[in-house]
Design a protein around this motif. Structure first.
Motif, PDB file in Angstrom:
ATOM      1  N   SER A 147       0.825  -1.206   0.000  1.00 29.18           N
ATOM      2  CA  SER A 147       0.000   0.000   0.000  1.00 29.18           C
ATOM      3  C   SER A 147       0.860   1.258   0.000  1.00 29.18           C
ATOM      4  CB  SER A 147      -0.923  -0.012   1.218  1.00 29.18           C
ATOM      5  OG  SER A 147      -1.687   1.161   1.285  1.00 29.18           O
ATOM      6  N   ARG A 148       1.927   1.255   0.801  1.00 32.36           N
ATOM      7  CA  ARG A 148       2.807   2.427   0.865  1.00 32.36           C
ATOM      8  C   ARG A 148       3.464   2.705  -0.484  1.00 32.36           C
ATOM      9  NH1 ARG A 148       4.665  -0.011   5.655  1.00 32.36           N
ATOM     10  NH2 ARG A 148       6.657  -0.518   4.649  1.00 32.36           N
ATOM     11  N   LEU A 149       3.762   1.641  -1.228  1.00 34.28           N
ATOM     12  CA  LEU A 149       4.449   1.792  -2.509  1.00 34.28           C
ATOM     13  C   LEU A 149       3.485   1.978  -3.674  1.00 34.28           C
ATOM     14  CD1 LEU A 149       7.223  -0.928  -2.044  1.00 34.28           C
ATOM     15  CD2 LEU A 149       7.509   1.558  -1.958  1.00 34.28           C
ATOM     16  N   GLY A 150       2.186   1.961  -3.376  1.00 26.36           N
ATOM     17  CA  GLY A 150       1.201   2.209  -4.419  1.00 26.36           C
ATOM     18  C   GLY A 150       0.924   1.037  -5.335  1.00 26.36           C
ATOM     19  N   LEU A 151       1.206  -0.196  -4.876  1.00 23.32           N
ATOM     20  CA  LEU A 151       0.900  -1.359  -5.703  1.00 23.32           C
ATOM     21  C   LEU A 151      -0.612  -1.569  -5.754  1.00 23.32           C
ATOM     22  CD1 LEU A 151       3.633  -3.904  -4.540  1.00 23.32           C
ATOM     23  CD2 LEU A 151       3.517  -2.683  -6.722  1.00 23.32           C
ATOM     24  N   PRO A 152      -1.121  -2.033  -6.895  1.00 24.91           N
ATOM     25  CA  PRO A 152      -2.573  -2.234  -7.021  1.00 24.91           C
ATOM     26  C   PRO A 152      -3.078  -3.297  -6.063  1.00 24.91           C
ATOM     27  CG  PRO A 152      -1.410  -3.180  -8.899  1.00 24.91           C
ATOM     28  CD  PRO A 152      -0.410  -2.393  -8.134  1.00 24.91           C
ATOM     29  N   SER A 153      -4.272  -3.085  -5.567  1.00 28.01           N
ATOM     30  CA  SER A 153      -4.914  -4.023  -4.647  1.00 28.01           C
ATOM     31  C   SER A 153      -6.301  -4.334  -5.195  1.00 28.01           C
ATOM     32  CB  SER A 153      -5.026  -3.381  -3.255  1.00 28.01           C
ATOM     33  OG  SER A 153      -5.617  -4.257  -2.325  1.00 28.01           O
ATOM     34  N   PRO A 154      -6.796  -5.581  -5.059  1.00 26.67           N
ATOM     35  CA  PRO A 154      -6.348  -6.665  -4.170  1.00 26.67           C
ATOM     36  C   PRO A 154      -5.317  -7.600  -4.781  1.00 26.67           C
ATOM     37  CG  PRO A 154      -8.410  -7.290  -5.191  1.00 26.67           C
ATOM     38  CD  PRO A 154      -8.096  -5.909  -5.696  1.00 26.67           C
ATOM     39  N   GLY A 155      -4.741  -7.300  -5.938  1.00 31.13           N
ATOM     40  CA  GLY A 155      -3.809  -8.211  -6.573  1.00 31.13           C
ATOM     41  C   GLY A 155      -4.529  -9.254  -7.399  1.00 31.13           C
ATOM     42  N   VAL A 156      -3.736 -10.053  -8.130  1.00 33.77           N
ATOM     43  CA  VAL A 156      -4.290 -11.072  -9.021  1.00 33.77           C
ATOM     44  C   VAL A 156      -3.536 -12.379  -8.793  1.00 33.77           C
ATOM     45  CG1 VAL A 156      -4.787 -11.720 -11.403  1.00 33.77           C
ATOM     46  CG2 VAL A 156      -4.803  -9.302 -10.750  1.00 33.77           C
ATOM     47  N   PRO A 157      -4.235 -13.511  -8.579  1.00 31.80           N
ATOM     48  CA  PRO A 157      -3.533 -14.795  -8.447  1.00 31.80           C
ATOM     49  C   PRO A 157      -2.681 -15.069  -9.686  1.00 31.80           C
ATOM     50  CG  PRO A 157      -5.828 -15.013  -7.790  1.00 31.80           C
ATOM     51  CD  PRO A 157      -5.692 -13.644  -8.400  1.00 31.80           C
ATOM     52  N   LEU A 158      -1.486 -15.566  -9.474  1.00 36.66           N
ATOM     53  CA  LEU A 158      -0.563 -15.769 -10.590  1.00 36.66           C
ATOM     54  C   LEU A 158      -1.110 -16.736 -11.636  1.00 36.66           C
ATOM     55  CD1 LEU A 158       2.859 -15.936  -8.716  1.00 36.66           C
ATOM     56  CD2 LEU A 158       1.936 -14.044 -10.063  1.00 36.66           C
ATOM     57  N   VAL A 159      -1.846 -17.742 -11.202  1.00 37.02           N
ATOM     58  CA  VAL A 159      -2.380 -18.702 -12.167  1.00 37.02           C
ATOM     59  C   VAL A 159      -3.364 -18.032 -13.115  1.00 37.02           C
ATOM     60  CG1 VAL A 159      -2.029 -20.740 -10.741  1.00 37.02           C
ATOM     61  CG2 VAL A 159      -4.133 -19.424 -10.485  1.00 37.02           C
ATOM     62  N   GLU A 160      -3.968 -16.937 -12.688  1.00 35.93           N
ATOM     63  CA  GLU A 160      -4.891 -16.191 -13.549  1.00 35.93           C
ATOM     64  C   GLU A 160      -4.157 -15.133 -14.370  1.00 35.93           C
ATOM     65  OE1 GLU A 160      -8.032 -14.529 -11.233  1.00 35.93           O
ATOM     66  OE2 GLU A 160      -8.477 -16.420 -10.185  1.00 35.93           O
ATOM     67  N   ALA A 161      -3.145 -14.525 -13.800  1.00 31.82           N
ATOM     68  CA  ALA A 161      -2.449 -13.429 -14.475  1.00 31.82           C
ATOM     69  C   ALA A 161      -1.390 -13.906 -15.451  1.00 31.82           C
ATOM     70  CB  ALA A 161      -1.792 -12.522 -13.430  1.00 31.82           C
ATOM     71  N   GLY A 162      -0.981 -15.175 -15.342  1.00 30.71           N
ATOM     72  CA  GLY A 162       0.172 -15.672 -16.085  1.00 30.71           C
ATOM     73  C   GLY A 162       0.170 -15.360 -17.563  1.00 30.71           C
ATOM     74  N   ALA A 163      -0.940 -15.566 -18.243  1.00 28.64           N
ATOM     75  CA  ALA A 163      -0.990 -15.391 -19.693  1.00 28.64           C
ATOM     76  C   ALA A 163      -0.725 -13.950 -20.116  1.00 28.64           C
ATOM     77  CB  ALA A 163      -2.343 -15.861 -20.215  1.00 28.64           C
ATOM     78  N   GLU A 164      -0.912 -12.989 -19.207  1.00 25.03           N
ATOM     79  CA  GLU A 164      -0.740 -11.580 -19.547  1.00 25.03           C
ATOM     80  C   GLU A 164       0.591 -11.016 -19.066  1.00 25.03           C
ATOM     81  OE1 GLU A 164      -4.065  -9.552 -17.913  1.00 25.03           O
ATOM     82  OE2 GLU A 164      -5.533 -10.553 -19.206  1.00 25.03           O
ATOM     83  N   LEU A 165       1.420 -11.851 -18.457  1.00 22.22           N
ATOM     84  CA  LEU A 165       2.685 -11.368 -17.904  1.00 22.22           C
ATOM     85  C   LEU A 165       3.833 -11.581 -18.881  1.00 22.22           C
ATOM     86  CD1 LEU A 165       2.486 -12.738 -14.235  1.00 22.22           C
ATOM     87  CD2 LEU A 165       1.887 -10.448 -15.063  1.00 22.22           C
ATOM     88  N   ASP A 166       4.783 -10.644 -18.860  1.00 23.62           N
ATOM     89  CA  ASP A 166       6.021 -10.784 -19.627  1.00 23.62           C
ATOM     90  C   ASP A 166       7.139 -11.360 -18.768  1.00 23.62           C
ATOM     91  OD1 ASP A 166       5.109  -9.425 -22.117  1.00 23.62           O
ATOM     92  OD2 ASP A 166       4.901  -7.732 -20.740  1.00 23.62           O
TER      93      ASP A 166
END
Length: 311
Positions: free
Chosen positions: A63-82
């Motif tokens: 939260s202090r660093l401004g990361l998005p919340s609530p986040g995304v499980p990696l198994v769901e986000a994997g296809a969109e990650l570089d």
């Protein structure tokens, strides 16, 4: 049989302004706040999007660093990650690698633990390492994986486990030896390797040959090879030694006595309790893991530096 994994190659440079980086961390790691700050600062300067997993996104530092919340499980986000960046030790990297393996996402480990044999960067090297990724000065190291399948007493297939390091069959609960039989081939065309009593057996990849298997007396195998390393754990005999099987072989492990609380674990993190009569079939995994490496890094250099090999 699964096709051979693609050879390692050059890492495709992250594209400033468009690259998406997944984040996974061990919250208890010393130095996590500073390392995470270095990653977020670099991402902000170069227009990279950070995608934290939900556990990390829920931490106060996120939260202090401004990361998005609530986040995304990696198994769901994997296809969109570089790229997936793990902050912790080897255990964190293994957890992340299993989560994104099917999407083929490269994994970069930042070591905040003690050994960090599989990680590529130390906490003080974060900015330089990420800059190298932007400039295309990195390569991919493709690693062989394992797939384990529980086969029930009536022949029905059960749960599946995937591993980058190892699959371990061992006794849970009260410490006692278990009698195991090892076989190659499939049902109807099996060849018995041998039988022994001991604490269990490790089936490791070349990557995992420097982990639990090494502690149990197994051989060191270069990670560019493709094979199954079979290492008995505390075998109660002088005649049972570790062995190496070809990559296209199938190994079946059976308990020769009716045993309660027999467990098979993957990478020391996920486990399944076996029912009496169950057996475990282990072979090559369908999806290799791609680890990020930088110029000047080599397996044997890491072996000397972190495990004091031949020093």
């Amino acid at each position: 049989m699964s096709p051979a994994p693609p050879p390692g190659g050059k890492f495709e440079p992250l594209e400033a302004g468009r690259g998406r980086i997944g984040l996974l961390a061990r919250p208890q790691s010393n130095g996590l706040d500073q390392a995470l700050a270095a990653v977020t600062d670099f991402a902000g300067e170069h227009g990279l999007t950070l995608v934290p997993d939900p556990e990390l996104a829920s931490r106060p530092v996120a939260s202090r660093l401004g990361l998005p919340s609530p986040g995304v499980p990696l198994v769901e986000a994997g296809a969109e990650l570089d790229l997936l960046v793990t902050l912790g030790g080897d255990g964190t990297l293994l957890r992340g690698a299993r989560a994104v393996r099917t999407a083929g996402v490269p994994v970069l480990g930042i070591n905040l633990g003690h050994l960090g044999f599989l990680t590529a960067l130390g906490a003080e090297e974060v900015e330089d390492g990420l800059q190298a990724l932007l400039e295309g000065r990195a390569r991919l190291d493709t690693r062989f994986t394992l797939e384990g399948r529980v086969i029930h007493a009536d022949g029905r297939p059960g749960a599946r486990l995937d591993a980058l390091n190892d699959l371990v069959l061992h006794k849970g609960g009260v410490a006692r030896v278990v009698r195991l039989g090892l076989f190659t081939g499939r049902d109807g065309d099996r060849d018995e390797i041998g039988r022994f009593s001991g604490d269990g057996v490790i089936v490791a990849t070349p990557t995992g040959s420097t982990a639990y298997s090494l502690s149990a007396g197994g051989p060191v195998v270069a990670p560019s090879m493709e094979c199954l390393v079979v290492t008995p754990i505390s075998a109660h005999t002088l005649a049972m030694r570790p062995l190496v099987l070809p990559f296209d072989e199938t190994l079946t492990i059976e308990a020769l006595d009716r045993v309660e609380e027999l467990v098979v674990t993957a990478d020391g993190q996920t486990g399944i309790e076996l029912a009496p009569g169950d057996r475990v079939r282990v072979g090559r995994g369908n999806t290799p893991v791609r680890l990020v490496r930088f110029p000047g890094q080599s397996f044997f250099g890491t072996l000397r530096r972190k495990l004091n090999w031949a020093v």
